[in-house]
Design a protein around this motif. Structure first.
Motif, PDB file in Angstrom:
ATOM      1  N   ILE A  36       0.765  -1.249  -0.001  1.00  0.00           N
ATOM      2  CA  ILE A  36       0.140  -0.145   0.122  1.00  0.00           C
ATOM      3  C   ILE A  36       1.085   1.018  -0.101  1.00  0.00           C
ATOM      4  O   ILE A  36       1.693   1.504   0.887  1.00  0.00           O
ATOM      5  CB  ILE A  36      -0.914  -0.002   1.148  1.00  0.00           C
ATOM      6  N   ILE A 144      -1.182   7.546  -2.661  1.00  0.00           N
ATOM      7  CA  ILE A 144      -1.827   7.830  -3.895  1.00  0.00           C
ATOM      8  C   ILE A 144      -3.172   8.728  -3.464  1.00  0.00           C
ATOM      9  O   ILE A 144      -3.754   8.506  -2.817  1.00  0.00           O
ATOM     10  CB  ILE A 144      -2.209   6.450  -4.714  1.00  0.00           C
ATOM     11  N   SER A 151      -0.298   6.412 -10.321  1.00  0.00           N
ATOM     12  CA  SER A 151      -1.475   5.614 -10.088  1.00  0.00           C
ATOM     13  C   SER A 151      -1.310   4.415  -9.294  1.00  0.00           C
ATOM     14  O   SER A 151      -0.318   3.835  -9.396  1.00  0.00           O
ATOM     15  CB  SER A 151      -2.264   5.350 -11.678  1.00  0.00           C
ATOM     16  N   SER A 152      -2.379   3.976  -9.082  1.00  0.00           N
ATOM     17  CA  SER A 152      -2.494   2.427  -8.388  1.00  0.00           C
ATOM     18  C   SER A 152      -1.889   1.458  -9.449  1.00  0.00           C
ATOM     19  O   SER A 152      -2.375   1.179 -10.422  1.00  0.00           O
ATOM     20  CB  SER A 152      -3.917   2.126  -7.838  1.00  0.00           C
ATOM     21  N   GLY A 153      -0.884   0.666  -8.830  1.00  0.00           N
ATOM     22  CA  GLY A 153      -0.318  -0.420  -9.716  1.00  0.00           C
ATOM     23  C   GLY A 153       1.059   0.169  -9.954  1.00  0.00           C
ATOM     24  O   GLY A 153       1.676  -0.900 -10.862  1.00  0.00           O
ATOM     25  N   THR A 154       1.412   1.302  -9.834  1.00  0.00           N
ATOM     26  CA  THR A 154       2.581   1.785 -10.158  1.00  0.00           C
ATOM     27  C   THR A 154       3.834   0.944  -9.503  1.00  0.00           C
ATOM     28  O   THR A 154       3.609   0.317  -8.214  1.00  0.00           O
ATOM     29  CB  THR A 154       2.974   3.080  -9.535  1.00  0.00           C
ATOM     30  N   TYR A 202      -0.233   0.074  -4.504  1.00  0.00           N
ATOM     31  CA  TYR A 202      -1.558   0.165  -4.589  1.00  0.00           C
ATOM     32  C   TYR A 202      -2.385   1.195  -3.667  1.00  0.00           C
ATOM     33  O   TYR A 202      -1.638   1.316  -2.482  1.00  0.00           O
ATOM     34  CB  TYR A 202      -2.431  -1.359  -4.284  1.00  0.00           C
ATOM     35  N   GLN A 203      -3.308   1.703  -3.750  1.00  0.00           N
ATOM     36  CA  GLN A 203      -4.002   2.555  -2.703  1.00  0.00           C
ATOM     37  C   GLN A 203      -4.718   1.507  -1.903  1.00  0.00           C
ATOM     38  O   GLN A 203      -4.834   2.193  -0.648  1.00  0.00           O
ATOM     39  CB  GLN A 203      -5.228   3.291  -3.424  1.00  0.00           C
TER      40      GLN A 203
END
Length: 219
Positions: A36, A144, A151-154, A202-203
């Protein structure tokens, strides 16, 4: 007999050839994972990479290392928005190399983390890498946000950077006192970048509910 009829010298100077030093993937690398973003801190950073260093012919003190956030498929450096700090933990004692007793911190700039002023103790190995030491790379991530900086997944992939044109690695031989860098290929055991695995940010991480069911059998 003494040379040229003189007396036997009291001081003998031995010239030692410079050894070799190698950076490689650790025997227990940090595996691909997810985390996270913003859920870590400077006191509890996120471990993203582990490398081993070993020396042959003489021990070394490594004073500079460079890492790049190189998770893109095209090998371009990733932006710095996701990370606020990159931290390197390493041993300073050749006789207690399992203890990572020193920490250095830098800011990731254009995807590059350059560490200078290090005192990484790399003991001599007589047979390849039996006395190899580990260094660990940690990061402090940014959360994020709706601003969309990342973005989420970076993904974060802090690779050891080998660059003979713009060296970012420096080591000093303990016996020879010779300084070697990326440009001194004859004294290095590597000739290319050493890649880390990827940590996806991820967020929030997905959660899965566990449902149990029972079935009755009648005879």
């Amino acid at each position: 007999d003494a040379t040229n009829g003189g007396t036997t010298p009291n001081t003998v100077i031995t010239i030692q050839n410079v050894g070799t030093v190698t950076v490689a993937s650790a025997d227990s690398p940090v595996l691909d994972d997810a985390a996270i973003a913003g859920n870590d801190s400077s006191t509890d950073p996120l471990l993203v990479a582990r490398y081993k260093l070993y020396a042959n012919n003489e021990a070394f003190t490594v004073t500079e290392m460079k890492f790049t956030n190189d998770s893109a498929a095209d090998n371009s450096y990733e932006n710095s928005y996701a990370l606020s700090t990159v931290i390197l933990k390493y041993p300073t004692s050749a006789t207690d190399s399992d203890t990572l007793d020193e920490t250095a911190e830098v800011t990731l700039l254009s995807g590059v983390a350059s560490f200078t002023g290090l005192t990484i103790a790399v003991p001599k190995s007589s047979n390849t890498d039996e006395n190899a030491i580990n260094v660990e790379v940690y990061v402090v991530t940014n959360p994020i946000s709706s601003a969309g900086a990342f973005s989420s997944g970076t993904q974060v992939e802090m690779d050891f950077d080998f660059d003979a044109t713009t060296p970012g690695f420096k080591a000093i031989g303990v016996g020879s006192q010779e300084t070697i860098t990326d440009a001194d290929t004859a004294s290095l055991g590597m000739a290319a970048d050493v890649d880390a695995n990827e940590i996806a940010l991820y967020q929030a991480l997905p959660t899965f509910a566990y449902h149990s069911s029972t079935a009755q059998c009648s005879g």
